[in-house]
Design a protein around this motif. Sequence first.
Motif, short mmCIF file in Angstrom:
data_model
loop_
_atom_site.label_atom_id
_atom_site.label_comp_id
_atom_site.label_asym_id
_atom_site.label_seq_id
_atom_site.Cartn_x
_atom_site.Cartn_y
_atom_site.Cartn_z
N ILE A 356 11.93 3.14 -2.46
CA ILE A 356 13.22 3.03 -1.53
C ILE A 356 12.67 1.63 -0.84
O ILE A 356 13.57 0.69 -0.86
N THR A 357 11.76 1.71 0.06
CA THR A 357 11.24 0.74 0.89
C THR A 357 11.22 -0.88 0.07
O THR A 357 11.59 -1.72 0.44
N LYS A 358 10.44 -0.63 -1.12
CA LYS A 358 10.19 -1.71 -1.86
C LYS A 358 11.23 -2.36 -2.27
O LYS A 358 11.50 -3.89 -2.45
N GLU A 369 2.74 -7.39 1.15
CA GLU A 369 2.26 -6.17 0.84
C GLU A 369 2.41 -4.97 1.86
O GLU A 369 2.92 -5.17 3.21
N PHE A 370 2.84 -3.69 1.45
CA PHE A 370 2.92 -2.61 2.44
C PHE A 370 2.68 -1.27 2.03
O PHE A 370 2.53 -0.97 0.66
N TYR A 384 2.61 -3.54 6.79
CA TYR A 384 3.11 -4.36 6.32
C TYR A 384 2.47 -5.64 6.59
O TYR A 384 1.98 -6.18 7.66
N THR A 385 2.29 -6.69 5.35
CA THR A 385 2.00 -8.06 5.69
C THR A 385 2.97 -8.78 5.42
O THR A 385 3.70 -8.72 4.48
N SER A 425 -13.57 0.57 -2.10
CA SER A 425 -13.39 -0.13 -3.59
C SER A 425 -12.55 -1.16 -3.76
O SER A 425 -12.51 -1.94 -4.72
N GLY A 426 -11.79 -1.37 -2.83
CA GLY A 426 -10.52 -2.28 -2.86
C GLY A 426 -9.11 -1.88 -3.26
O GLY A 426 -8.38 -2.59 -3.21
N LYS A 427 -9.01 -0.60 -3.47
CA LYS A 427 -7.80 -0.22 -3.71
C LYS A 427 -6.96 0.00 -2.70
O LYS A 427 -7.32 0.03 -1.43
N LEU A 428 -5.64 -0.22 -2.78
CA LEU A 428 -4.62 -0.10 -1.76
C LEU A 428 -4.01 1.10 -2.21
O LEU A 428 -3.25 1.28 -3.06
#
Length: 437
Positions: A356-358, A369-370, A384-385, A425-428
């Motif tokens: 929904i937000t995206k 990104e958020f 978010y950025t 690990s770098g995952k979001l």
Amino acid sequence: MKLFDLTLQLNGFPLKEAKQTLSKIQKLNTIEYENYLNSKKHEIVQYHLKHNSFYKNLGKNVNLNDWNSVPVMTKRDLQQPLQDRLSEGFTTKNVYINKTSGSSGTPFIFAKDKMCHAFTWAEIQNRFGWYGIDFNSSLQARFYGIPLDTVGYYKERFKDKLSNRYRFSIFDLSDDALQNYLDVFKTKPFDFINGYTSAIVQFAKFLKTKNLKLKQICPTLKCCVVTSEMLFPDDKLLLEQHFGVPVINEYGASELDLIAFQNPNNIWQVNSDTLFVEVLDEDNRVVPNGKEGRIVITSLYNKAHPFIRYELGDIGMLSETSTLQKPVLEKLTGRTSDMAILPSGKRTAGLTFYYITKAIIEDDGNVKEFIVTQEDKSTFKIDYTGLSEISEIKKDAITTEMKRYLEDGLTIRFEKHNALKRSKSGKLKQFKSLVKQ
């Protein structure tokens, strides 16, 4: 020289034998395959009941003639010392050992016997081969995290060298860093991109701002394989438009194998060679194809450590077109730990909030990104950025959509950051709930 294959062989992983066996499995006809699968399921359960004290205790009520009597294993079952979970004849010296990422919130150390790990690489090479990728010769652009300690850092860099890959660290996704990545693509003949979805999507968004197509900058590029995080349809379209190559969705788990891989016909084909994949309801009953449930997987070849009817923590659906020999993963909707519980008691997949937000805040290119966090049953926070603050109009639109799709009375908070916190690990992690399930 096939350096990648040779490195595995020298480390004791019988890759050549695994490839030969895999080829035989894939040539079986329908009846032969059914017999093969039933035999391997029976064999792996019987083996661990006989040779593994941990599994013997877990499966004390197993009836070898009734697959439904085989218990479903969870990650919590495995959170005990590794040496207590290894089968007879296996030690930490003669197995492959690794640790899960912990993206489910329940990390643990696991083991595979060397033949099982060789099968993993045989399967991966087979699937990537659908797109003309050869791990021995194809140059990989790898978008992954990297250990920041000195020993871990150089160890990964050495592995990258042996594996013919160039690593782009995803801990810095600023415009300056992405410009540097683009400059590398101008100078190296990459064959494919492989890595975490969120970071690769950020690179594509950067290309969009420059109105560039990566294939024109790096003509050798054949495909892009995204893994470990959800790939949304609009992000897939973005990648295809600005990379100019096929975008392939991979689904795997380090403790198991490659689970599903998108084939050239755009079908998410499940690995039925070395795994047996089931989708179960809350009562551990198999759901009909076309219905969502908990993904449960049996590793048919791991004798060092049992992964039998192992609940991965994901929710998904097999297509109605699936067969025993060629299962098709139609949908992967998130993790069982990512369910949101609303004030009314209603439960919904956490990715609903992300969707929904995206749809509302990414259309103007402001937000990069958020992540969405459920702080309590009625309060959600969106970190978010972006170039600027989200407008009040968009904030109101998100609140309205939440009410329309879910229920009234939900509070949404917004907070802008220079960068979002990723896992080690770098995952979001796109959605998380702080509400006790």
